[in-house]
Scaffold this active site. Structure first.
Site, PDB file in Angstrom:
ATOM      1  NE  ARG A   1      23.991 -15.577 -40.889  1.00 32.12           N
ATOM      2  CZ  ARG A   1      24.586 -16.267 -39.928  1.00 32.12           C
ATOM      3  NH1 ARG A   1      23.863 -16.827 -38.973  1.00 32.12           N
ATOM      4  NH2 ARG A   1      25.897 -16.417 -39.905  1.00 32.12           N
TER       5      ARG A   1
ATOM      6  CD  GLU B   1      20.025 -11.141 -34.393  1.00 32.10           C
ATOM      7  OE1 GLU B   1      21.142 -11.053 -33.829  1.00 32.10           O
ATOM      8  OE2 GLU B   1      19.633 -12.193 -34.931  1.00 32.10           O
TER       9      GLU B   1
ATOM     10  CG  HIS C   1      21.670 -14.755 -33.107  1.00 29.77           C
ATOM     11  ND1 HIS C   1      21.687 -14.026 -34.258  1.00 29.77           N
ATOM     12  CD2 HIS C   1      22.389 -15.873 -33.385  1.00 29.77           C
ATOM     13  CE1 HIS C   1      22.376 -14.652 -35.193  1.00 29.77           C
ATOM     14  NE2 HIS C   1      22.819 -15.802 -34.674  1.00 29.77           N
TER      15      HIS C   1
END
Length: 303
Positions: A229, A258, A275
Site C-alpha cells: 500500500r 493513483e 499498481h
C-alpha cells in the site's frame, strides 16, 4: 427485474471475458466504470445509484458511501480489504467477499523481478542501450543478502520461498505472528531495518511503517520495495534518503493517489509500476472469475 451491479475495476474482463459472461448469465444488469480509472468517492456514490452489487477494486467504500448506497453484496477483486469499512458493511447487512489467494504468485514474481532489476540496474542499462550507448553498470547479487520481508502473509511467504533459490537470508516481520513460520524466525521491525540490505513491504493496512525515524535506522545503500500500500512509506522521507544516498534504489507499485505523477518520477534509481502486481493473464483470469463467483454466491445466499 434484473439486479444492477457495478464493476469498479476498469480492466475487468479485458484478459478473459468469461467472468463477465458468467455475470450476464446470472441475469445481472452490468454497469461498467465509465472513467477507465479508479473511481473517486463522489463518482462512486453517483455510480452506485440503484445498484445492489459491486465488483470492487480499490475504491473508497467507507461508512458514508455504504450508508448512502443500496448495496447488498460487495465482491472485492483482489486481496486487500482496507479500502472497505467492514464494520459499517456488517452493520448495514452488506455481504463482503474477497479473492485473497489469486494475486499471491503474480505479486511475488513481480517483486523478485523488481528486486533483480534494482540490484543489476537493468532499467538504466536498457535505457542507455536504446540511446545508442554501450554502458555497463556494476550491480549486486541477491545471494547472501539480508532481505527484510515486512508482512509475512500469503505474498510475503511466497517471496521468501522464491528467495531461498538465491541463497538469500530472510528477516521476517509481522506484528500478528511470533516464533518460527516456515522455518523463519519472526523479528521486530527495528531489528530488521537495522540489518537488512533489502526491505520489501507486503503488509496490509494503511498505517505508516517507514518514515524519517525508520530511514534513520537503515543501512547505507539499502534497497526499498513496496508492493503493498502507498501509505506505508513516507514519500518525502524516502526522497530525502535517496538524495542522501542512504537508499540506493526503490521500486514502488502502489501509491496513495493513483494514477501517480509525483516527484519520484524524477529519480533514475526509482522503478515505478502502475499498481500492476496482479496483472498477469493467469492471475487476472482467476481473480476475476472468483470475484464473479463470489458476487453470484452472495446474492444466491440472500434469497
Amino acid at each position: 427485474m434484473k439486479i444492477k451491479i457495478l464493476i469498479g475495476p476498469s480492466t475487468f474482463g479485458m484478459v478473459d471475458s468469461l467472468p463477465v459472461k458468467k455475470l450476464l448469465s446470472a441475469d445481472f444488469e452490468i454497469i461498467n466504470n465509465p472513467f477507465g480509472r479508479k473511481l473517486s468517492k463522489k463518482e462512486l456514490t453517483q455510480a452506485l445509484t440503484g445498484v445492489k452489487g459491486l465488483i470492487a477494486g480499490l475504491e473508497i467504500l467507507d461508512k458514508e458511501v455504504l450508508k448512502n448506497s443500496e448495496l447488498e453484496v460487495i465482491s472485492r477483486c483482489g486481496s486487500g480489504m482496507d479500502n472497505i469499512d467492514l464494520e459499517a458493511a456488517s452493520a448495514l447487512n452488506i455481504k463482503v467477499f474477497s479473492t485473497p489467494d489469486a494475486p499471491t504468485i503474480a505479486v511475488s514474481e513481480l517483486t523478485i523481478g523488481a528486486m533483480l532489476s534494482l540490484l543489476r540496474a537493468i532499467p538504466e542499462m536498457n535505457k542507455s542501450f536504446h540511446q545508442g550507448k554501450w554502458t555497463k553498470r556494476i550491480g549486486c547479487q541477491l545471494s547472501g543478502k539480508k532481505i527484510a520481508i515486512i508482512g509475512f502473509g500469503r505474498i510475503g511467504r511466497r517471496v521468501a520461498k522464491l528467495l531461498t533459490a538465491f541463497d538469500a537470508h530472510i528477516l521476517a516481520v509481522d506484528p500478528i505472528l511470533s516464533g518460527k513460520i516456515d522455518g523463519i524466525t519472526m523479528i521486530n521491525l527495528e531489528e530488521a531495518l537495522t540489518n537488512a540490505d533489502i526491505v520489501t513491504l507486503h503488509s496490509s493496512g494503511k498505517v505508516l511503517l517507514i518514515g524519517a525515524r525508520e530511514f534513520g535506522l537503515i543501512k547505507k545503500g539499502v534497497y526499498i520495495l513496496n508492493a503493498a500500500r502507498g501509505g506505508l512509506i513516507d514519500e518525502g522521507a524516502l526522497i530525502k534518503a535517496i538524495e542522501e544516498g542512504k537508499v540506493a534504489g526503490a521500486w514502488l507499485d502502489t501509491f496513495i493517489d493513483e494514477p501517480y505523477n509525483g516527484p519520484l518520477t524524477k529519480y533514475e534509481q526509482v522503478i515505478l509500476t502502475p499498481h500492476a502486481g496482479s496483472y498477469t493473464y493467469e492471475c487476472r483470469s482467476q481473480m476475476e472469475m472468483e470475484a464473479a463467483d463470489n458476487l453470484i454466491t452472495g446474492f444466491y445466499d440472500l434469497k
